[in-house]
Design a protein around this motif. Structure first.
Motif, PDB file in Angstrom:
ATOM      1  N   ASN A 105      57.351  35.112  51.819  1.00  0.00           N
ATOM      2  CA  ASN A 105      58.269  35.335  52.939  1.00  0.00           C
ATOM      3  C   ASN A 105      59.627  35.838  52.472  1.00  0.00           C
ATOM      4  OD1 ASN A 105      56.425  34.631  54.928  1.00  0.00           O
ATOM      5  ND2 ASN A 105      57.015  32.486  54.896  1.00  0.00           N
ATOM      6  N   GLY A 106      60.139  35.275  51.386  1.00  0.00           N
ATOM      7  CA  GLY A 106      61.434  35.709  50.858  1.00  0.00           C
ATOM      8  C   GLY A 106      61.409  37.157  50.401  1.00  0.00           C
ATOM      9  N   VAL A 107      60.333  37.540  49.733  1.00  0.00           N
ATOM     10  CA  VAL A 107      60.225  38.925  49.245  1.00  0.00           C
ATOM     11  C   VAL A 107      60.095  39.896  50.405  1.00  0.00           C
ATOM     12  CG1 VAL A 107      58.737  40.527  47.971  1.00  0.00           C
ATOM     13  CG2 VAL A 107      59.347  38.326  46.955  1.00  0.00           C
ATOM     14  N   ILE A 108      59.227  39.607  51.366  1.00  0.00           N
ATOM     15  CA  ILE A 108      59.034  40.591  52.444  1.00  0.00           C
ATOM     16  C   ILE A 108      60.257  40.674  53.366  1.00  0.00           C
ATOM     17  CG2 ILE A 108      56.518  40.439  52.331  1.00  0.00           C
ATOM     18  CD1 ILE A 108      56.525  38.946  54.945  1.00  0.00           C
ATOM     19  N   ARG A 109      61.046  39.613  53.460  1.00  0.00           N
ATOM     20  CA  ARG A 109      62.296  39.688  54.239  1.00  0.00           C
ATOM     21  C   ARG A 109      63.294  40.643  53.583  1.00  0.00           C
ATOM     22  NH1 ARG A 109      61.617  34.272  55.591  1.00  0.00           N
ATOM     23  NH2 ARG A 109      62.602  33.581  53.683  1.00  0.00           N
ATOM     24  N   SER A 110      63.306  40.691  52.263  1.00  0.00           N
ATOM     25  CA  SER A 110      64.273  41.527  51.537  1.00  0.00           C
ATOM     26  C   SER A 110      63.755  42.929  51.239  1.00  0.00           C
ATOM     27  CB  SER A 110      64.635  40.855  50.207  1.00  0.00           C
ATOM     28  OG  SER A 110      65.205  39.598  50.431  1.00  0.00           O
ATOM     29  N   TYR A 111      62.469  43.134  51.333  1.00  0.00           N
ATOM     30  CA  TYR A 111      61.869  44.416  50.965  1.00  0.00           C
ATOM     31  C   TYR A 111      62.262  45.478  51.990  1.00  0.00           C
ATOM     32  CZ  TYR A 111      58.347  47.694  49.272  1.00  0.00           C
ATOM     33  OH  TYR A 111      57.702  48.783  48.747  1.00  0.00           O
ATOM     34  N   ASN A 112      62.879  46.566  51.542  1.00  0.00           N
ATOM     35  CA  ASN A 112      63.364  47.557  52.499  1.00  0.00           C
ATOM     36  C   ASN A 112      62.816  48.961  52.283  1.00  0.00           C
ATOM     37  OD1 ASN A 112      64.743  48.291  50.207  1.00  0.00           O
ATOM     38  ND2 ASN A 112      66.752  47.698  50.957  1.00  0.00           N
ATOM     39  N   HIS A 113      61.870  49.126  51.396  1.00  0.00           N
ATOM     40  CA  HIS A 113      61.277  50.447  51.199  1.00  0.00           C
ATOM     41  C   HIS A 113      60.413  50.774  52.413  1.00  0.00           C
ATOM     42  CE1 HIS A 113      59.204  53.773  49.227  1.00  0.00           C
ATOM     43  NE2 HIS A 113      60.199  53.766  48.361  1.00  0.00           N
ATOM     44  N   PRO A 114      60.416  52.017  52.879  1.00  0.00           N
ATOM     45  CA  PRO A 114      59.673  52.341  54.103  1.00  0.00           C
ATOM     46  C   PRO A 114      58.149  52.338  53.952  1.00  0.00           C
ATOM     47  CG  PRO A 114      60.677  54.315  53.185  1.00  0.00           C
ATOM     48  CD  PRO A 114      61.172  53.162  52.375  1.00  0.00           C
ATOM     49  N   ARG A 115      57.648  52.503  52.726  1.00  0.00           N
ATOM     50  CA  ARG A 115      56.197  52.571  52.520  1.00  0.00           C
ATOM     51  C   ARG A 115      55.762  51.596  51.440  1.00  0.00           C
ATOM     52  NH1 ARG A 115      53.593  56.656  55.128  1.00  0.00           N
ATOM     53  NH2 ARG A 115      51.778  56.369  53.822  1.00  0.00           N
ATOM     54  N   LEU A 116      54.510  51.198  51.533  1.00  0.00           N
ATOM     55  CA  LEU A 116      53.934  50.269  50.580  1.00  0.00           C
ATOM     56  C   LEU A 116      52.526  50.756  50.245  1.00  0.00           C
ATOM     57  CD1 LEU A 116      54.413  47.514  49.164  1.00  0.00           C
ATOM     58  CD2 LEU A 116      53.480  46.416  51.200  1.00  0.00           C
ATOM     59  N   HIS A 117      52.269  51.005  48.975  1.00  0.00           N
ATOM     60  CA  HIS A 117      50.940  51.482  48.586  1.00  0.00           C
ATOM     61  C   HIS A 117      49.915  50.355  48.593  1.00  0.00           C
ATOM     62  CE1 HIS A 117      52.005  55.560  47.631  1.00  0.00           C
ATOM     63  NE2 HIS A 117      53.032  55.137  46.926  1.00  0.00           N
ATOM     64  N   HIS A 118      50.275  49.220  47.998  1.00  0.00           N
ATOM     65  CA  HIS A 118      49.313  48.129  47.848  1.00  0.00           C
ATOM     66  C   HIS A 118      49.978  46.792  48.167  1.00  0.00           C
ATOM     67  CE1 HIS A 118      45.699  46.191  46.222  1.00  0.00           C
ATOM     68  NE2 HIS A 118      46.517  45.320  45.650  1.00  0.00           N
ATOM     69  N   PHE A 119      49.324  45.999  48.999  1.00  0.00           N
ATOM     70  CA  PHE A 119      49.813  44.668  49.361  1.00  0.00           C
ATOM     71  C   PHE A 119      48.663  43.699  49.153  1.00  0.00           C
ATOM     72  CE2 PHE A 119      50.947  41.438  52.726  1.00  0.00           C
ATOM     73  CZ  PHE A 119      52.106  40.983  52.120  1.00  0.00           C
ATOM     74  N   ARG A 120      48.868  42.724  48.250  1.00  0.00           N
ATOM     75  CA  ARG A 120      47.799  41.780  47.927  1.00  0.00           C
ATOM     76  C   ARG A 120      48.285  40.348  48.092  1.00  0.00           C
ATOM     77  NH1 ARG A 120      44.787  40.511  42.199  1.00  0.00           N
ATOM     78  NH2 ARG A 120      42.943  39.598  43.149  1.00  0.00           N
ATOM     79  N   ILE A 121      47.490  39.563  48.829  1.00  0.00           N
ATOM     80  CA  ILE A 121      47.709  38.140  49.001  1.00  0.00           C
ATOM     81  C   ILE A 121      46.499  37.440  48.396  1.00  0.00           C
ATOM     82  CG2 ILE A 121      47.853  36.263  50.693  1.00  0.00           C
ATOM     83  CD1 ILE A 121      50.369  37.963  50.651  1.00  0.00           C
ATOM     84  N   ARG A 122      46.740  36.548  47.451  1.00  0.00           N
ATOM     85  CA  ARG A 122      45.628  35.793  46.855  1.00  0.00           C
ATOM     86  C   ARG A 122      46.047  34.336  46.669  1.00  0.00           C
ATOM     87  NH1 ARG A 122      42.850  34.228  41.976  1.00  0.00           N
ATOM     88  NH2 ARG A 122      40.637  34.459  42.350  1.00  0.00           N
ATOM     89  N   PHE A 123      45.693  33.529  47.652  1.00  0.00           N
ATOM     90  CA  PHE A 123      45.937  32.090  47.615  1.00  0.00           C
ATOM     91  C   PHE A 123      45.099  31.477  48.721  1.00  0.00           C
ATOM     92  CE2 PHE A 123      48.118  28.057  48.066  1.00  0.00           C
ATOM     93  CZ  PHE A 123      48.508  27.763  46.771  1.00  0.00           C
ATOM     94  N   TYR A 124      44.686  30.255  48.563  1.00  0.00           N
ATOM     95  CA  TYR A 124      43.877  29.623  49.592  1.00  0.00           C
ATOM     96  C   TYR A 124      44.776  29.100  50.706  1.00  0.00           C
ATOM     97  CZ  TYR A 124      40.332  27.067  52.013  1.00  0.00           C
ATOM     98  OH  TYR A 124      39.486  26.627  52.998  1.00  0.00           O
TER      99      TYR A 124
END
Length: 193
Positions: free
Chosen positions: A94-113
């Motif tokens: 949550n902290g990273v995506i709140r601060s992330y301001n680049h308009p595009r994202l090539h790869h987004f990976r979530i790996r946790f149960y």
């Protein structure tokens, strides 16, 4: 003479290397971003404390890989440790995506149960990925070794992203999904289509 260090007499060349304009600081942003892309997301974000120039440099990364494989391996049937790691993991993402301001994202990976009690959090992460016109989306919420977690319900990824028959509704403008080229889902109930 064997234990003495060789010292160069101070001159302008040597003093240049000692001031704050070091070699790394003189590199172009593109090169620094390539270096940051070799680090984990957590390590890349930590570089923001180095200087004002580095503060938001990590926000230009085009891959956000939140792979918690090591934390998952360390949980090993300790429910309290799982709860602690789950809290830290969701807080970090949550902290990273709140601060992330680049308009595009090539790869987004979530790996946790994460179970269905995190549906709204996972939905927000999906909305973030679609808003950033993600090309490759990887959601791996599976665990095979945590027996105490198997009695809980898994997150249900809707068969359609705006399917009203699911327990939750994700509404995304369809134009934003045009960028999605790869979708990897692991550990969701199977749907009959």
């Amino acid at each position: 003479m064997g234990n003495q260090r060789l010292r160069c007499p101070p001159n302008k060349t040597n003093l240049k290397g000692l001031n704050s304009n070091d070699f790394i600081s003189r590199m172009p942003d593109d090169i620094l971003i390539m270096v940051l892309s070799r680090l984990s997301v957590k390590e890349a974000v930590v570089t923001s404390i180095l200087s004002t120039r580095w503060r938001f440099l990590w926000c230009n990364l085009k891959t956000l890989n939140f792979d918690a494989r090591q934390a998952l391996d360390n949980i090993d049937n300790d429910f309290r440790f799982y709860l602690s790691e789950r809290y830290k993991y969701t807080k970090q993402v949550n902290g990273v995506i709140r601060s992330y301001n680049h308009p595009r994202l090539h790869h987004f990976r979530i790996r946790f149960y994460l179970t269905c009690e995190y549906t709204s959090v996972i939905d927000e992460w999906l909305k973030f990925a679609v808003k950033k016109k993600v090309e490759s989306l990887e959601l791996d919420l599976e665990t095979n070794q945590k027996n105490y977690l198997h009695n809980t319900f898994n997150y249900s990824f809707p068969s359609r992203l705006s399917d009203k028959s699911t327990s939750h509704i994700l509404i995304f403008p369809s134009a934003n999904l045009e960028s999605l080229k790869k979708l990897y889902l692991n550990c969701w109930p199977q749907y009959d289509l």
